[in-house]
Design a protein around this motif. Structure first.
Motif, PDB file in Angstrom:
ATOM      1  N   LEU A   1      33.021  12.836  43.560  1.00 29.22           N
ATOM      2  CA  LEU A   1      32.948  14.009  43.003  1.00 29.22           C
ATOM      3  C   LEU A   1      32.533  15.136  44.476  1.00 29.22           C
ATOM      4  CD1 LEU A   1      30.677  13.854  40.169  1.00 29.22           C
ATOM      5  CD2 LEU A   1      32.878  14.829  40.046  1.00 29.22           C
TER       6      LEU A   1
ATOM      7  N   ARG B   1      31.387   6.898  42.112  1.00 27.59           N
ATOM      8  CA  ARG B   1      31.804   8.060  41.305  1.00 27.59           C
ATOM      9  C   ARG B   1      31.159   9.440  41.807  1.00 27.59           C
ATOM     10  NH1 ARG B   1      29.665   8.610  34.959  1.00 27.59           N
ATOM     11  NH2 ARG B   1      30.636  10.832  34.643  1.00 27.59           N
ATOM     12  N   TYR B   2      29.811   9.312  42.407  1.00 27.79           N
ATOM     13  CA  TYR B   2      28.999  10.528  43.099  1.00 27.79           C
ATOM     14  C   TYR B   2      30.008  10.976  44.305  1.00 27.79           C
ATOM     15  CZ  TYR B   2      25.682  13.143  45.756  1.00 27.79           C
ATOM     16  OH  TYR B   2      25.150  13.861  46.763  1.00 27.79           O
TER      17      TYR B   2
ATOM     18  N   ARG C   1      31.723  21.846  38.353  1.00 27.98           N
ATOM     19  CA  ARG C   1      33.236  21.606  38.598  1.00 27.98           C
ATOM     20  C   ARG C   1      33.807  22.214  37.334  1.00 27.98           C
ATOM     21  NH1 ARG C   1      34.986  18.299  42.676  1.00 27.98           N
ATOM     22  NH2 ARG C   1      36.656  17.601  41.510  1.00 27.98           N
ATOM     23  N   ALA C   2      33.519  22.040  36.312  1.00 30.12           N
ATOM     24  CA  ALA C   2      34.122  22.049  34.895  1.00 30.12           C
ATOM     25  C   ALA C   2      34.025  23.746  34.415  1.00 30.12           C
ATOM     26  CB  ALA C   2      33.809  21.300  33.898  1.00 30.12           C
TER      27      ALA C   2
ATOM     28  N   ILE D   1      25.383  13.516  39.114  1.00 31.29           N
ATOM     29  CA  ILE D   1      26.589  13.463  38.693  1.00 31.29           C
ATOM     30  C   ILE D   1      26.954  14.468  37.566  1.00 31.29           C
ATOM     31  CG2 ILE D   1      28.502  12.077  37.597  1.00 31.29           C
ATOM     32  CD1 ILE D   1      27.248   9.679  39.130  1.00 31.29           C
ATOM     33  N   ALA D   2      26.045  14.542  36.589  1.00 35.18           N
ATOM     34  CA  ALA D   2      26.002  15.338  35.312  1.00 35.18           C
ATOM     35  C   ALA D   2      26.015  16.775  35.928  1.00 35.18           C
ATOM     36  CB  ALA D   2      24.863  15.336  34.534  1.00 35.18           C
TER      37      ALA D   2
ATOM     38  N   THR E   1      29.356  17.662  37.566  1.00 37.05           N
ATOM     39  CA  THR E   1      30.523  17.708  36.735  1.00 37.05           C
ATOM     40  C   THR E   1      30.582  18.867  35.927  1.00 37.05           C
ATOM     41  OG1 THR E   1      30.477  15.261  36.328  1.00 37.05           O
ATOM     42  CG2 THR E   1      31.422  16.403  34.652  1.00 37.05           C
ATOM     43  N   ARG E   2      29.350  19.332  35.674  1.00 38.20           N
ATOM     44  CA  ARG E   2      29.179  20.825  34.987  1.00 38.20           C
ATOM     45  C   ARG E   2      29.355  21.916  35.846  1.00 38.20           C
ATOM     46  NH1 ARG E   2      23.360  22.580  33.117  1.00 38.20           N
ATOM     47  NH2 ARG E   2      23.178  20.636  33.019  1.00 38.20           N
TER      48      ARG E   2
END
Length: 226
Positions: A147, A143-144, A210-211, A203-204, A207-208
């Protein structure tokens, strides 16, 4: 029992099984390469890579070795390929081999540092526990990777616990202090558990970022000279 090992301080952390190319231009480390390549055939041609805690690995002033503070745990680098240039500099291809802990450093006998070290083995009694962690770590690491490298989907990853733990530690974008902590982990199980926490954190964060659209200037960070 301790063994003597020549040291090559760097601003990075080496892990067993990982490739480390080096360009050797400073005279003291050229002397180290000449010493190792002159050893009898069959002798181990390896040196210790250890991360610098304070100071820089390249300092042309007298007494530079005295200004370095090193981390206690490092990893040996086995020389696999040597290219010598006409000006006496070297290009090396090395591979991380085994972990060690520094017990004492000799800063005067040779132009480079020489340490008395104890070897750090991976305890076998933790293998079963480590194997149970592998499926979850593989999923997190994949998953990492998706990303940070969406164009390289489906990379083959090792399923052997210790090999996977070293690969994750070496290839995840972590601060040097985190990498050093992983190298010094007492066993594979401890390393994988720490990596699980670190991967969830990364990952958190990814994700933040990128969002939420932010100007690139707000993401700028200072770069290290290493």
């Amino acid at each position: 029992m301790t063994d003597e090992l020549p040291l090559f301080p760097l601003g990075t952390v080496l892990f067993p099984g990982l490739v480390l190319p080096l360009h050797v231009f400073e005279e003291r480390y050229r002397a180290l390469v000449r010493h190792l390549t002159a050893l009898p055939e069959g002798s181990p041609r390896e040196f210790g890579v250890v991360a610098i805690e304070r100071g820089w690995e390249v300092d042309h002033h007298a007494g530079a070795n005295d200004s370095l503070t090193l981390h206690e745990v490092g990893c040996t680098a086995q020389i696999r390929q040597v290219t010598e240039h006409p000006d006496g500099q070297f290009d090396l291809v090395t591979v991380g081999h085994r972990r060690f802990r520094i017990e004492q450093v000799d800063r005067t006998t040779e132009p480079y540092l020489v340490a008395k070290v104890n070897w750090l083995d991976e305890p076998e009694d933790s293998a079963t526990n480590a194997d149970r962690l592998v499926p979850g770590l593989l999923e997190l690491f994949q998953r990492y990777l998706r990303l940070i490298r969406p164009d390289r989907e489906g990379e083959q990853l090792p399923e052997e616990a210790t090999v996977l733990s070293h690969l994750i530690a070496a290839t995840t974008a972590l601060p040097l202090s985190d990498r050093q902590g992983l190298l010094a982990s007492p066993d594979t199980t401890s390393r994988l558990r720490t990596e699980r926490t670190l991967l969830n954190r990364e990952i958190a964060l990814l994700t933040r970022i990128r969002a939420v659209p932010v100007p690139l200037t707000e993401l700028a960070v200072s770069t290290s000279p290493n």
